[in-house]
Design an enzyme around this catalytic site. Structure first.
Site, PDB file in Angstrom:
ATOM      1  N   LYS A  40       0.853  -1.188   0.000  1.00  0.00           N
ATOM      2  CA  LYS A  40       0.000   0.000   0.000  1.00  0.00           C
ATOM      3  C   LYS A  40       0.887   1.237   0.000  1.00  0.00           C
ATOM      4  CE  LYS A  40      -2.205   2.939   2.824  1.00  0.00           C
ATOM      5  NZ  LYS A  40      -2.114   4.036   1.890  1.00  0.00           N
ATOM      6  N   GLU A  95      10.425   1.338  10.171  1.00  0.00           N
ATOM      7  CA  GLU A  95      11.407   2.435  10.063  1.00  0.00           C
ATOM      8  C   GLU A  95      10.612   3.716  10.177  1.00  0.00           C
ATOM      9  OE1 GLU A  95      12.861   5.563   8.544  1.00  0.00           O
ATOM     10  OE2 GLU A  95      13.089   4.453   6.650  1.00  0.00           O
ATOM     11  N   CYS A 130      13.310  11.184   6.620  1.00  0.00           N
ATOM     12  CA  CYS A 130      13.167  10.842   8.038  1.00  0.00           C
ATOM     13  C   CYS A 130      14.469  11.010   8.812  1.00  0.00           C
ATOM     14  CB  CYS A 130      12.644   9.418   8.176  1.00  0.00           C
ATOM     15  SG  CYS A 130      13.521   8.215   7.158  1.00  0.00           S
ATOM     16  N   GLU A 182       9.568  16.270  14.959  1.00  0.00           N
ATOM     17  CA  GLU A 182       9.895  16.073  13.547  1.00  0.00           C
ATOM     18  C   GLU A 182       9.013  16.974  12.691  1.00  0.00           C
ATOM     19  OE1 GLU A 182      10.921  12.375  10.623  1.00  0.00           O
ATOM     20  OE2 GLU A 182       9.082  12.217  11.790  1.00  0.00           O
TER      21      GLU A 182
END
Length: 501
Positions: A191, A265, A299, A400
């Protein structure tokens, strides 16, 4: 900043027709018939209509993957055959790479100079795993059990894999998930993110062309509900997820129903540490592009910039000056270095952090705002930003952002910077800039993070494992460690019968 190109030739894949799901080797609409729109972030205009998968579509895709794993021709493929498929797929990806990278540029806004530069990595990943397909093996073990008993291990594919990806590298991340599945003999339901689903769908077509049997690779496009259904599905044996920590936690909880294998991750807030003895001519662009690459939508971006106090002011000013030279603009222009953010939602998130930084007392030495004038005004563009006067407690230094935003802070001692570098729930990447090998080794050992780059940033190779510590996840991608994520280890004991006399 120039104008947005409107007279380019779109790839044939973008033919104006709704893009369908790939299930059991066929392109099919969703059971509900629903579609959703994916947008060009440079213009805010609709790029394509895409089938919206629901729970019934997930059931169909998982069932197809299960049949392919247990009953279909894929279950009889030898390592040589899986290797041959991967090598054919690598050749097809290389042949069609210009089309694939253009789709990514249009769908998620990555500058064409960046997406086209990923050719080597994408092809290399497939060829690396092709090599590993014939190199997987168990061990013979000299056990200490009484009697004449021989023991050995087998490595077997884990089964049906649910792979769920984010939007910040649609093609590369899809390859990173598909390659070990094919190498180990698993099957999958992938997906992709709803913000950028197009290149994974095109890659799925290339898988069929390469000879991947029906049902081995299924691609379902949709929203979080589809991902949630995959995560909890009893027919899935393993989940491989890349994305935010919050969603990763939901996936881990959902996986408990049948004790799925999980590798995740997740997010990061990586420290990038510059010592006074560093080669500043190298470190300035290195520190800048550790964040501004892909408009900060990486990331492991080195968003917390720690600079030794004696050079802090000079260094930060130089990074700000460098940021002002970067070309922000149309991602179809080969000269563009920063494209737009992927969506209006991400734009709102990043500009919210820009406002938060200023409200808490940080000073924007460059950027600090959305670009609202000229040809880029309708797109999701943010100027590359470096904040000074940042403290560790500010939101921009702790959370983040996933945008082109650097938070610069001074440090005095190596012990201090290791402590502050580790003062985060994340542990994905880190950078160290120094000529002193002792400092490099002490910091590399002291930081609790999955990757440390010394005098460089974001170097990646198919043979080198990548993954996180702490809330940045667990499991590894790339390297031989990645193959283990898709394999079970079976122990076999054989007691030899007594000799007849």
């Amino acid at each position: 900043m120039g104008s947005i190109q409107t007279n380019f030739t779109p790839p044939a894949f973008l033919d104006g027709k709704a893009k369908l799901l790939l299930i059991d080797g066929k392109l099919v609409p969703s059971v509900s018939g629903k579609t959703f729109k994916t947008y060009n972030p440079s213009t805010g205009k609709v790029l394509a209509e895409v089938a919206e998968a629901g729970r019934e579509d997930i059931d169909r895709a998982v069932a197809a993957a299960r049949r392919a794993f247990e009953e279909g021709p894929w279950s009889r493929f030898k390592p040589f055959d899986r290797q041959a498929v991967l090598l054919r797929l690598a050749d097809l990806v290389e042949k069609h790479f210009d089309e694939l990278c253009l789709i990514d540029t249009l769908d998620m806004g990555g500058p064409i100079a960046r997406t086209s530069a990923a050719r080597r990595r994408g092809v290399a990943l497939l060829r690396y795993y092709a090599g590993l397909a014939t190199a997987t093996h168990g061990h013979t073990i000299d056990n200490s059990v009484d009697g004449d008993i021989f023991s050995y291990t087998l490595k077997e594919p884990v089964g049906v894999v649910a792979a769920i990806n984010p939007w910040n590298g649609p093609l590369g991340l899809a390859i990173w998930k598909i390659a070990p599945v094919l190498a180990t003999g698993c099957t999958m339901v992938l997906k992709p993110a709803e913000q950028a689903p197009l290149s994974p769908l095109r890659l799925g077509e290339l898988c069929l062309e390469a000879g991947v049997p029906a049902g081995v690779v299924n691609i379902v496009t949709g929203f979080g509900e589809a991902g949630a259904a995959l995560s909890a599905h009893p027919g899935v044996d393993k989940i491989a997820f890349t994305g935010s920590t919050e969603v990763g936690q939901h996936i881990v909880r959902a996986s408990a129903g049948n004790m799925k294998r999980v590798s995740v991750e997740l997010g990061g807030k990586s420290p990038n540490i510059v010592f006074a003895d560093a080669d500043l001519d190298q470190a300035v662009p290195g520190a800048a592009m550790a964040v501004f690459n892909n408009s900060g939508q990486i990331c492991s971006a080195g968003t917390r910039l720690f600079v030794q106090r004696s050079i802090h002011d000079e260094f930060v000013q130089r990074v700000a000056a460098f940021a002002k030279t970067l070309r922000v603009g149309d991602p179809l222009d080969p000269q563009t270095q920063l494209g737009p953010l992927v969506s209006d939602t991400q734009l709102e998130r990043v500009t919210g952090y820009l406002a938060s930084g200023k409200a808490e007392g940080a000073q924007a030495l460059s950027g600090g705002q959305r670009i609202t004038e000229g040809a880029l005004a309708d797109g999701y563009f943010v100027a590359p930003t470096i904040f000074a006067n940042v403290t560790d407690s500010m939101a921009i230094a702790r959370e983040e952002i996933f945008g082109p935003v650097i938070s610069a802070m001074p440090f005095d001692s190596i012990e201090e910077v290791i402590r502050r570098g580790n003062d985060t729930p994340y542990g994905l990447g880190a950078g160290v800039w120094t000529r002193d090998i002792g400092n490099a080794q002490r910091v590399s050992r002291g930081l609790r993070t999955g990757s440390v780059w010394v005098n460089c940033y974001q170097a990646m190779d198919p043979a080198v494992p990548f993954g996180g510590y702490k809330m940045s996840g667990y499991g590894r991608e790339s390297g031989t460690e990645h193959m283990e994520e898709y394999l079970q280890t079976k122990a076999v004991w054989v007691k030899n019968p007594p000799e007849k006399r």
